[in-house]
Design a protein around this motif. Sequence first.
Motif, mmCIF file in Angstrom:
data_model
loop_
_atom_site.group_PDB
_atom_site.id
_atom_site.type_symbol
_atom_site.label_atom_id
_atom_site.label_comp_id
_atom_site.label_asym_id
_atom_site.label_seq_id
_atom_site.Cartn_x
_atom_site.Cartn_y
_atom_site.Cartn_z
ATOM 1 N N ASN A 88 -10.674 -10.443 -7.199
ATOM 2 C CA ASN A 88 -9.932 -9.946 -8.466
ATOM 3 C C ASN A 88 -10.654 -8.826 -9.042
ATOM 4 N N GLY A 89 -11.946 -8.942 -8.737
ATOM 5 C CA GLY A 89 -13.024 -7.903 -9.402
ATOM 6 C C GLY A 89 -13.358 -8.303 -10.794
ATOM 7 N N VAL A 90 -13.081 -9.157 -11.274
ATOM 8 C CA VAL A 90 -13.366 -9.234 -12.877
ATOM 9 C C VAL A 90 -14.968 -9.511 -12.972
ATOM 10 N N ALA A 91 -15.512 -10.183 -12.012
ATOM 11 C CA ALA A 91 -16.980 -10.361 -12.169
ATOM 12 C C ALA A 91 -17.696 -9.423 -11.161
ATOM 13 N N PRO B 279 -21.526 -3.796 -11.542
ATOM 14 C CA PRO B 279 -22.080 -2.926 -10.594
ATOM 15 C C PRO B 279 -23.562 -3.502 -10.010
ATOM 16 N N ASP B 280 -24.278 -4.347 -10.740
ATOM 17 C CA ASP B 280 -25.330 -4.704 -10.173
ATOM 18 C C ASP B 280 -25.242 -5.920 -9.140
ATOM 19 N N LEU B 281 -24.055 -6.489 -9.203
ATOM 20 C CA LEU B 281 -23.672 -7.443 -8.092
ATOM 21 C C LEU B 281 -23.274 -6.618 -6.890
ATOM 22 N N SER B 282 -22.414 -5.586 -7.225
ATOM 23 C CA SER B 282 -21.707 -4.766 -6.103
ATOM 24 C C SER B 282 -23.204 -4.131 -5.434
ATOM 25 N N GLU B 283 -24.110 -3.750 -6.036
ATOM 26 C CA GLU B 283 -25.207 -3.158 -5.309
ATOM 27 C C GLU B 283 -26.015 -4.177 -4.516
ATOM 28 N N LYS B 284 -26.298 -5.385 -5.023
ATOM 29 C CA LYS B 284 -26.852 -6.479 -4.184
ATOM 30 C C LYS B 284 -25.993 -6.870 -3.099
ATOM 31 N N LEU B 285 -24.806 -6.773 -3.177
ATOM 32 C CA LEU B 285 -23.658 -7.129 -1.931
ATOM 33 C C LEU B 285 -23.859 -6.152 -0.915
ATOM 34 N N LYS C 222 -11.909 -6.606 0.239
ATOM 35 C CA LYS C 222 -10.362 -6.562 -0.391
ATOM 36 C C LYS C 222 -10.538 -6.707 -1.586
ATOM 37 N N ALA C 223 -9.936 -5.669 -2.484
ATOM 38 C CA ALA C 223 -9.887 -5.570 -3.854
ATOM 39 C C ALA C 223 -8.333 -5.794 -4.142
ATOM 40 N N SER C 224 -8.132 -6.754 -5.089
ATOM 41 C CA SER C 224 -6.833 -7.221 -5.678
ATOM 42 C C SER C 224 -6.590 -6.328 -7.058
ATOM 43 N N LEU C 225 -5.366 -5.669 -7.056
ATOM 44 C CA LEU C 225 -4.859 -5.151 -8.252
ATOM 45 C C LEU C 225 -3.478 -4.820 -8.137
ATOM 46 N N ASP C 226 -2.587 -5.455 -8.870
ATOM 47 C CA ASP C 226 -0.937 -5.277 -8.956
ATOM 48 C C ASP C 226 -0.461 -4.578 -9.883
ATOM 49 N N THR C 227 -1.107 -3.830 -10.702
ATOM 50 C CA THR C 227 -0.566 -2.935 -11.733
ATOM 51 C C THR C 227 -1.462 -1.696 -11.934
ATOM 52 N N ASP C 228 -0.753 -0.935 -13.029
ATOM 53 C CA ASP C 228 -1.571 0.262 -13.289
ATOM 54 C C ASP C 228 -1.498 0.338 -14.997
ATOM 55 N N ASP C 229 -1.083 -1.264 -15.516
ATOM 56 C CA ASP C 229 -0.868 -0.970 -16.833
ATOM 57 C C ASP C 229 -1.626 -2.056 -17.429
ATOM 58 N N PRO C 230 -2.346 -2.024 -18.561
ATOM 59 C CA PRO C 230 -3.466 -3.110 -19.252
ATOM 60 C C PRO C 230 -2.560 -4.295 -19.535
ATOM 61 N N THR C 231 -1.279 -4.082 -20.256
ATOM 62 C CA THR C 231 -0.446 -4.929 -20.923
ATOM 63 C C THR C 231 0.001 -5.802 -19.853
ATOM 64 N N VAL D 55 -11.530 -4.375 -14.347
ATOM 65 C CA VAL D 55 -11.644 -4.341 -13.211
ATOM 66 C C VAL D 55 -11.335 -3.091 -12.428
ATOM 67 N N VAL D 56 -10.655 -2.274 -13.171
ATOM 68 C CA VAL D 56 -10.770 -0.775 -12.498
ATOM 69 C C VAL D 56 -12.079 -0.124 -12.553
ATOM 70 N N SER D 57 -12.863 -0.490 -13.636
ATOM 71 C CA SER D 57 -14.196 0.113 -13.703
ATOM 72 C C SER D 57 -15.151 -0.511 -12.462
ATOM 73 N N ASN D 58 -14.956 -1.849 -12.394
ATOM 74 C CA ASN D 58 -15.921 -2.478 -11.165
ATOM 75 C C ASN D 58 -15.418 -1.922 -10.167
ATOM 76 N N PHE D 59 -14.087 -1.829 -9.534
ATOM 77 C CA PHE D 59 -13.714 -1.434 -8.267
ATOM 78 C C PHE D 59 -14.308 -0.110 -7.974
ATOM 79 N N SER D 60 -14.034 0.908 -9.032
ATOM 80 C CA SER D 60 -14.506 2.338 -8.985
ATOM 81 C C SER D 60 -15.957 2.103 -8.405
#
Length: 326
Positions: free
Chosen positions: A130-133, A136-142, A151-160, A174-179
């Motif tokens: 789901n990308g919450v955790a 970037p440091d974890l992404s680099e290590k992985l 597989k990145a899960s994201l079901d909307t484009d609206d914060p609310t 989440v958007v920042s982490n996936f990006s």
Amino acid sequence: MAYQLTDLMRKRIKQIPGTRLAITYLRGRHKQDRLKRPGSFPLPSMVAIELTNNCNLKCAKCPLVNTTRTRGFIDDDLFEKILRDIASAGVPAEIALSGSGEPTLHSRLVDYVKAARNVPNVGVIGFATNGVALKPDLSEKLLDAGLTRLKASLDTDDPTEYQRLNGKDAYDQVVSNFSHFCEINKAKGSHCRVTLKATLYDNNLPLARRIKEKWQGVVDEVRVTPVHNWGGTRDDTMIPTPSIYKPCPLLWQQVQILWDGQITLCCMDTMEGNFNMGNVCHVNISDYWLHDSGLRRIRQLHEAKDLSSLPVCARCDMTAYHDINL
């Protein structure tokens, strides 16, 4: 140590001109042969390993919060035993570090990716998140550890709407982490394939198109699917009728192992683990895949379209589940 030595030899062999292309070709042929002759190889094409059934979200599409299965995390001994089983089979295999929970919550995730990468016959290593955790440091290590699929899960484009659907105000995070994952992947030349997976609620096709437009070119693939019922664990989604039912392909393609070593029938039964097909603590994965009488009987029932003694399968909508074309 043996895995590390073998991995070094494998890397040097791949440096020989033309070898990498030949390996890719042979792996493709092997996978095609395995699909043509299901159940005749010592491993399925996918070994799915649940690292945990804990999660940091409460998503509307997921019944995990209401399940009764004991919560926990896989331990090192069990994970290493699974890798030994895979290595001993000696055929190409893909590993998905996924089940009902969020893999990034496991403190040993990076180490597990690295250990799996060092098994000679393992090609693809990935997980869904789901990308919450996924900072970037974890992404680099992985990526450094050898992750090849995300597989990145994201079901909307609206914060609310995100907070309403997932129970947490984390859309921007989440958007920042996936990006950042995609940026790091590109900068490193890691070639980890990233799929953004959107679940479509209420047949909202305009939303799905906006998500696809936003992420196309950032990730390698955008997939949109309807909500599925997790092997009947959700009561408010479609149930297949006999007229459209086909034998479930997962019975010939996948082994699903839960965090405590229980083998369940497939990824659709990770919420409650209703099928107890044994435990990898006591059985070799290849022995189960080739010789388990219970698995053979369930395959035969699926081929006969007789699910009367398999209530989980009878309620599962996997065979009617599909990607939505936009």
